[in-house]
Design a protein around this motif. Structure first.
Motif, PDB file in Angstrom:
ATOM      1  N   GLN A 120      -6.291  -3.435   6.816  1.00 58.83           N
ATOM      2  CA  GLN A 120      -5.176  -4.153   6.199  1.00 58.83           C
ATOM      3  C   GLN A 120      -5.472  -4.473   4.738  1.00 58.83           C
ATOM      4  O   GLN A 120      -4.584  -4.362   3.887  1.00 58.83           O
ATOM      5  CB  GLN A 120      -4.861  -5.429   6.981  1.00 58.83           C
ATOM      6  N   ARG A 123      -5.060  -1.296   2.734  1.00 55.95           N
ATOM      7  CA  ARG A 123      -3.638  -0.995   2.568  1.00 55.95           C
ATOM      8  C   ARG A 123      -3.025  -1.872   1.478  1.00 55.95           C
ATOM      9  O   ARG A 123      -2.213  -1.404   0.677  1.00 55.95           O
ATOM     10  CB  ARG A 123      -2.882  -1.218   3.876  1.00 55.95           C
ATOM     11  N   TYR A 126      -4.124  -0.575  -1.870  1.00 63.98           N
ATOM     12  CA  TYR A 126      -3.434   0.692  -2.153  1.00 63.98           C
ATOM     13  C   TYR A 126      -1.986   0.429  -2.555  1.00 63.98           C
ATOM     14  O   TYR A 126      -1.484   0.980  -3.532  1.00 63.98           O
ATOM     15  CB  TYR A 126      -3.487   1.605  -0.923  1.00 63.98           C
ATOM     16  N   ASP A 127      -1.302  -0.422  -1.787  1.00 67.46           N
ATOM     17  CA  ASP A 127       0.104  -0.711  -2.052  1.00 67.46           C
ATOM     18  C   ASP A 127       0.308  -1.456  -3.367  1.00 67.46           C
ATOM     19  O   ASP A 127       1.386  -1.376  -3.963  1.00 67.46           O
ATOM     20  CB  ASP A 127       0.717  -1.498  -0.897  1.00 67.46           C
TER      21      ASP A 127
END
Length: 140
Positions: A120, A123, A126-127
């Motif tokens: 998580q 992510r 990355y986001d």
């Protein structure tokens, strides 16, 4: 791209090539979906009736459980036993082949739980990255 990278990508896949890849993909399609994994996990301790399975697996519809059980039965991982009672009682259980899947499924589940926060976080990082600039076509 380096010449070494080209050599690596040109090598045939190990263990039988494309037939092996197709076999792995075919099996992972069945056992890799979230419902099949949960059904196998819940049947690990022993046989269950359809209603017991449905109550145990949060969010699964009756239709999806039916389709999942049929697919697992078709693949030889689950047996369906109808008992001659009124109303008929139907039990589902893992076959010996299905029992061999318990270890890998359990290990994958343990890995997912123990690494969930890291995934998580990755992510989120990355986001949060800015979108890469789109390549501009070069006119000659």
């Amino acid at each position: 791209m380096s010449p070494g990278a080209l050599k690596l990508s040109a090598r045939p896949p190990p263990h039988g090539g494309s037939e092996s890849c197709l076999a792995v993909r075919d099996i992972l399609t069945r056992v890799g979906d979230k419902w099949s994994v949960q059904v196998v996990g819940h049947l690990g301790p022993g046989p269950l009736r359809f209603g017991e399975l449905r109550r145990a697996i949060e969010g699964i519809s009756q239709r999806m459980l039916t389709l999942t059980l049929r697919g697992l039965e078709r693949d030889g991982l689950v047996t369906r036993t109808v008992h001659p009672t009124v109303p008929p009682q139907v039990d589902y259980a893992l076959t010996p082949l299905g029992e061999t899947l318990l270890g890998p499924v359990s290990e994958l589940s343990r890995w997912a739980v123990s690494h969930r926060e890291q995934i998580q976080a990755a992510r989120g990082l990355y986001d949060a990255r800015p979108e890469p600039a789109s390549p501009v076509a070069v006119r000659r």
